[in-house]
Design a protein around this motif. Structure first.
Motif, PDB file in Angstrom:
ATOM      1  N   GLY A   1     -32.870  43.975  32.911  1.00 35.79           N
ATOM      2  CA  GLY A   1     -31.499  43.507  33.061  1.00 35.79           C
ATOM      3  C   GLY A   1     -31.060  43.504  34.517  1.00 35.79           C
ATOM      4  O   GLY A   1     -30.303  42.636  34.955  1.00 35.79           O
ATOM      5  N   GLU A   2     -31.575  44.479  35.284  1.00 33.62           N
ATOM      6  CA  GLU A   2     -31.188  44.573  36.698  1.00 33.62           C
ATOM      7  C   GLU A   2     -31.530  43.288  37.451  1.00 33.62           C
ATOM      8  O   GLU A   2     -30.888  42.942  38.435  1.00 33.62           O
ATOM      9  CB  GLU A   2     -31.873  45.764  37.377  1.00 33.62           C
ATOM     10  N   ALA A   3     -32.549  42.562  36.975  1.00 28.95           N
ATOM     11  CA  ALA A   3     -32.984  41.351  37.683  1.00 28.95           C
ATOM     12  C   ALA A   3     -31.881  40.295  37.706  1.00 28.95           C
ATOM     13  O   ALA A   3     -31.871  39.416  38.561  1.00 28.95           O
ATOM     14  CB  ALA A   3     -34.241  40.782  37.031  1.00 28.95           C
ATOM     15  N   ILE A   4     -30.942  40.383  36.740  1.00 25.74           N
ATOM     16  CA  ILE A   4     -29.811  39.437  36.760  1.00 25.74           C
ATOM     17  C   ILE A   4     -28.499  40.200  36.940  1.00 25.74           C
ATOM     18  O   ILE A   4     -27.418  39.689  36.656  1.00 25.74           O
ATOM     19  CB  ILE A   4     -29.750  38.579  35.489  1.00 25.74           C
ATOM     20  N   GLY A   5     -28.616  41.451  37.378  1.00 25.06           N
ATOM     21  CA  GLY A   5     -27.407  42.235  37.651  1.00 25.06           C
ATOM     22  C   GLY A   5     -26.722  42.756  36.410  1.00 25.06           C
ATOM     23  O   GLY A   5     -25.549  43.123  36.445  1.00 25.06           O
ATOM     24  N   LEU A   6     -27.467  42.789  35.295  1.00 30.00           N
ATOM     25  CA  LEU A   6     -26.855  43.283  34.065  1.00 30.00           C
ATOM     26  C   LEU A   6     -27.030  44.788  33.973  1.00 30.00           C
ATOM     27  O   LEU A   6     -28.142  45.298  33.940  1.00 30.00           O
ATOM     28  CB  LEU A   6     -27.501  42.631  32.843  1.00 30.00           C
ATOM     29  N   SER A   7     -25.920  45.487  33.974  1.00 25.10           N
ATOM     30  CA  SER A   7     -25.999  46.937  33.905  1.00 25.10           C
ATOM     31  C   SER A   7     -26.172  47.364  32.459  1.00 25.10           C
ATOM     32  O   SER A   7     -25.972  46.587  31.534  1.00 25.10           O
ATOM     33  CB  SER A   7     -24.693  47.547  34.426  1.00 25.10           C
ATOM     34  N   THR A   8     -26.550  48.588  32.274  1.00 24.68           N
ATOM     35  CA  THR A   8     -26.648  49.139  30.931  1.00 24.68           C
ATOM     36  C   THR A   8     -25.302  49.735  30.561  1.00 24.68           C
ATOM     37  O   THR A   8     -24.779  50.575  31.273  1.00 24.68           O
ATOM     38  CB  THR A   8     -27.705  50.252  30.879  1.00 24.68           C
ATOM     39  N   LEU A   9     -24.714  49.227  29.509  1.00 25.72           N
ATOM     40  CA  LEU A   9     -23.404  49.726  29.090  1.00 25.72           C
ATOM     41  C   LEU A   9     -23.593  50.866  28.114  1.00 25.72           C
ATOM     42  O   LEU A   9     -24.603  50.958  27.423  1.00 25.72           O
ATOM     43  CB  LEU A   9     -22.617  48.607  28.415  1.00 25.72           C
ATOM     44  N   ALA A  10     -22.605  51.731  28.050  1.00 24.68           N
ATOM     45  CA  ALA A  10     -22.665  52.830  27.093  1.00 24.68           C
ATOM     46  C   ALA A  10     -22.681  52.241  25.678  1.00 24.68           C
ATOM     47  O   ALA A  10     -22.131  51.166  25.428  1.00 24.68           O
ATOM     48  CB  ALA A  10     -21.450  53.727  27.256  1.00 24.68           C
ATOM     49  N   ALA A  11     -23.325  52.959  24.792  1.00 22.73           N
ATOM     50  CA  ALA A  11     -23.490  52.452  23.428  1.00 22.73           C
ATOM     51  C   ALA A  11     -22.149  52.082  22.800  1.00 22.73           C
ATOM     52  O   ALA A  11     -22.007  51.051  22.153  1.00 22.73           O
ATOM     53  CB  ALA A  11     -24.207  53.487  22.569  1.00 22.73           C
ATOM     54  N   ASP A  12     -21.125  52.923  23.026  1.00 24.37           N
ATOM     55  CA  ASP A  12     -19.835  52.617  22.382  1.00 24.37           C
ATOM     56  C   ASP A  12     -19.234  51.350  22.986  1.00 24.37           C
ATOM     57  O   ASP A  12     -18.616  50.544  22.302  1.00 24.37           O
ATOM     58  CB  ASP A  12     -18.866  53.802  22.512  1.00 24.37           C
ATOM     59  N   THR A  13     -19.481  51.143  24.280  1.00 27.39           N
ATOM     60  CA  THR A  13     -18.980  49.930  24.915  1.00 27.39           C
ATOM     61  C   THR A  13     -19.693  48.719  24.335  1.00 27.39           C
ATOM     62  O   THR A  13     -19.088  47.696  24.045  1.00 27.39           O
ATOM     63  CB  THR A  13     -19.229  49.974  26.439  1.00 27.39           C
ATOM     64  N   GLN A  14     -21.013  48.860  24.135  1.00 28.91           N
ATOM     65  CA  GLN A  14     -21.779  47.763  23.536  1.00 28.91           C
ATOM     66  C   GLN A  14     -21.163  47.386  22.193  1.00 28.91           C
ATOM     67  O   GLN A  14     -20.901  46.230  21.905  1.00 28.91           O
ATOM     68  CB  GLN A  14     -23.218  48.196  23.278  1.00 28.91           C
ATOM     69  N   ARG A  15     -20.900  48.437  21.390  1.00 31.24           N
ATOM     70  CA  ARG A  15     -20.386  48.159  20.049  1.00 31.24           C
ATOM     71  C   ARG A  15     -19.011  47.498  20.125  1.00 31.24           C
ATOM     72  O   ARG A  15     -18.728  46.529  19.456  1.00 31.24           O
ATOM     73  CB  ARG A  15     -20.316  49.444  19.226  1.00 31.24           C
ATOM     74  N   ASP A  16     -18.189  48.001  21.041  1.00 30.81           N
ATOM     75  CA  ASP A  16     -16.863  47.400  21.186  1.00 30.81           C
ATOM     76  C   ASP A  16     -16.998  45.930  21.564  1.00 30.81           C
ATOM     77  O   ASP A  16     -16.324  45.069  21.027  1.00 30.81           O
ATOM     78  CB  ASP A  16     -16.049  48.144  22.255  1.00 30.81           C
ATOM     79  N   LEU A  17     -17.904  45.651  22.484  1.00 34.29           N
ATOM     80  CA  LEU A  17     -18.118  44.261  22.884  1.00 34.29           C
ATOM     81  C   LEU A  17     -18.635  43.461  21.693  1.00 34.29           C
ATOM     82  O   LEU A  17     -18.145  42.393  21.380  1.00 34.29           O
ATOM     83  CB  LEU A  17     -19.137  44.190  24.027  1.00 34.29           C
ATOM     84  N   ALA A  18     -19.629  44.050  21.025  1.00 37.91           N
ATOM     85  CA  ALA A  18     -20.271  43.319  19.931  1.00 37.91           C
ATOM     86  C   ALA A  18     -19.302  43.056  18.788  1.00 37.91           C
ATOM     87  O   ALA A  18     -19.400  42.047  18.105  1.00 37.91           O
ATOM     88  CB  ALA A  18     -21.474  44.088  19.418  1.00 37.91           C
ATOM     89  N   LEU A  19     -18.367  43.957  18.584  1.00 40.73           N
ATOM     90  CA  LEU A  19     -17.465  43.811  17.443  1.00 40.73           C
ATOM     91  C   LEU A  19     -16.136  43.183  17.830  1.00 40.73           C
ATOM     92  O   LEU A  19     -15.256  43.011  17.013  1.00 40.73           O
ATOM     93  CB  LEU A  19     -17.231  45.170  16.778  1.00 40.73           C
ATOM     94  N   ASP A  20     -16.005  42.836  19.108  1.00 45.98           N
ATOM     95  CA  ASP A  20     -14.772  42.180  19.541  1.00 45.98           C
ATOM     96  C   ASP A  20     -14.739  40.776  18.959  1.00 45.98           C
ATOM     97  O   ASP A  20     -15.611  39.964  19.215  1.00 45.98           O
ATOM     98  CB  ASP A  20     -14.755  42.098  21.064  1.00 45.98           C
TER      99      ASP A  20
END
Lengths: 347, 347
Positions: free
Chosen positions: B141-160
């Motif tokens: 992910g770093e190759a395109i500047g994508l950081s690793t988000l916290a799992a809860d943030t991922q879920r919030d994004l995914a369920l938004d």
């Protein structure tokens, strides 16, 4: 086939007939699981639910026949009733395919309805067609025994990615296994059809369910709301599932044989893929209810029981390919990538 | 067009050219938003990334040209490098389309490779093609500047599911808005391409990203692992997104013009849609890198910047149709139902 072809073939076997002879030893592919299903796991489709559409012959003179399966009640019953009436009145005979839009739909109906460039008179519709409302695009979950699950249970189901077909303990309905759905709280299979549900989340806890726009599903053309269409104008999906149409148009069934006669038609060059030259339209010679055909002419199909063990294994394999070609199992799938197996009965 | 056709047209406008004249007043459709995008929101595609494939003329003598866009580095660079070499060696000239499987893929290559029924010798490949590994199907992910988000943030994004394009605050990358993804922790758009990511969930917190199999994407045929293919055998998706192939085959680009010349071909009647009669194969006259063509012959395309405000509004409108035909906005979409707008530059 070449090495590459054999190899890619192994990957692409999923949507092809089972080809065990092309596959090395390993975990069974989804097609192998379907091929190995027990006879008792297949459910016969009623002749009243099958429609045979015969198109004008292809340029090379070959026959072009498409078989459609109508959804059983309680889904879209008003429209499917109209469609049977229209077929039995032979109303569809002589209409045409007027539109083919790439990665979207093939649409057929009377090309002269309200058409300023009409080449003939509109066909009068039977007088006794039912009129439905927007509310008929969805039904209460209770109608199929779907209970409302607690929100946390919904999320657990939605986020379950172990790929195993889950079962709603209160109803026994096999849920689209670990299917995180982009368009609904939950997607599930019921009596051979892919459905989505709000699980009550959109409606103070009262769950609703509705059929979804997967490849090959058949919908009803309509005017602006409150018009809901009659069933005289139909379309089928020939591209990526246009799920945004769910709950906005009536879905009445799916193509179970011969969709290639529609999906491979030349794309229309007019707006939205309409054929600009009437000569490009493909004549529909007839649409008949299978049970009205002579015994020897009735096509017979069955679908793999979506409550069966083999279907659960098939759905799991679609979500987690373990046959030899694969390196990384997906760990999930969307419901439109788990087509319900349907086969013509060989007799 | 008939009333039904106009009406259904309003629904189906999404994947058609903007047809404002066909649409009544109301919230703008996705196509209207794209049509209204500012000139500065479009990004030119490099001539090195465009390939022009010319098929044998159609039965009516009309020209059949397909334009492909290769993915830029760091994605699949080894394979796209090979493809440019093969095109510049004119290796593709004279090969053919050998397979068309409904709702799946169109595949082209040398029909005589390892083919027991070969009608001619295999074509020798250039000696200097790169060899890739399974690990090259994904990148950090770093190759395109994508950081690793916290799992809860991922879920919030995914369920938004508010439908608004979300932005990763640490990278500014526009995430596939409210896109609950059935195949990955997160799906997102980056520099005009649809990607998926495990957000580190599969790998002790180190995020990986990979391109995904949407309609029109182009992949590389391969043998069983560890073979990863060279780029000499290619296929494109002509049906519902076969996302289970993600991370299992190299994706190298997408069709940006002329896919109808592939998707409307007759389906093959052999296993997996291979043409049984060599005469059914469609000859490929040539594949050229656009920047190698004479100035007047170079096609020029641009894509709508996926970090632009207009793209965010387009993605939002795809997930929440508010134009007049719609009754119930979906509240979400899958990333393959938000095709990145690409247009031929008019000059």
């Amino acid at each position: 086939m070449t090495k590459h072809l054999i190899s890619l073939a192994a990957v692409l076997a999923l949507s092809a007939p089972a080809i065990a002879q092309d596959e090395p030893e390993g975990a069974p592919s989804p097609n192998q699981i379907v091929a190995d299903a027990q006879a008792g796991e297949w459910v016969a489709i009623a002749g009243e639910d099958l429609l045979v559409m015969t198109l004008a012959p292809a340029a090379d003179g070959s026959v072009r026949q498409v078989v459609m399966q109508l959804m059983p009640a309680p889904f879209s019953a008003g429209w499917t009733g109209n469609i049977r009436k229209l077929a039995r009145a032979q109303w569809y005979d002589g209409i045409s395919i007027n539109r083919v839009q790439d990665n979207y739909v093939v649409q057929w109906g009377d090309p002269n309805v309200d058409n300023p460039e009409a080449t003939g008179p509109e066909k009068a519709l039977p007088a006794d067609l039912a009129t439905m409302t927007d509310g008929d695009y969805i039904i209460a979950g209770e109608a199929i025994g779907l209970s409302t699950l607690a929100a946390d249970t919904q999320r657990d189901l939605a986020l379950d990615t172990d790929g195993m077909a889950g079962t709603d303990p209160t109803t026994g309905i096999i849920l689209a296994n670990g299917l995180v759905d982009s368009y609904a709280q939950l997607s599930l299979f019921h009596e051979g059809w892919p459905l989505a549900s709000d699980m009550g989340g959109d409606n103070e806890g009262e769950a609703h369910v509705w059929p979804i726009h997967c490849y090959g599903m058949i919908g009803v053309g309509r005017g602006y709301s409150p018009d809901t269409g009659t069933g005289a104008e139909l379309y089928t999906v020939i591209g990526h599932a246009p799920r945004h149409l769910d709950r906005n148009i009536a879905l009445v069934g799916r193509i179970v044989e011969g969709i290639e006669h529609l999906s491979s038609l030349p794309r229309g060059t007019g707006d939205l893929g309409f054929y600009e030259d009437p000569a490009q339209r493909v004549p529909i010679l007839s649409i008949r209810v299978a049970s009205d055909l002579a015994p020897g002419e009735r096509p017979q199909f069955s679908y793999l029981d979506t409550d069966s063990e083999s279907f659960a294994r098939y759905a799991d394999a679609r979500a987690n390919r373990r046959d030899p070609f694969f390196i990384v199992p997906a760990g999930g799938a969307d419901i439109c990538n788990i087509p319900v197996p349907v086969k013509r009965l060989s007799e």
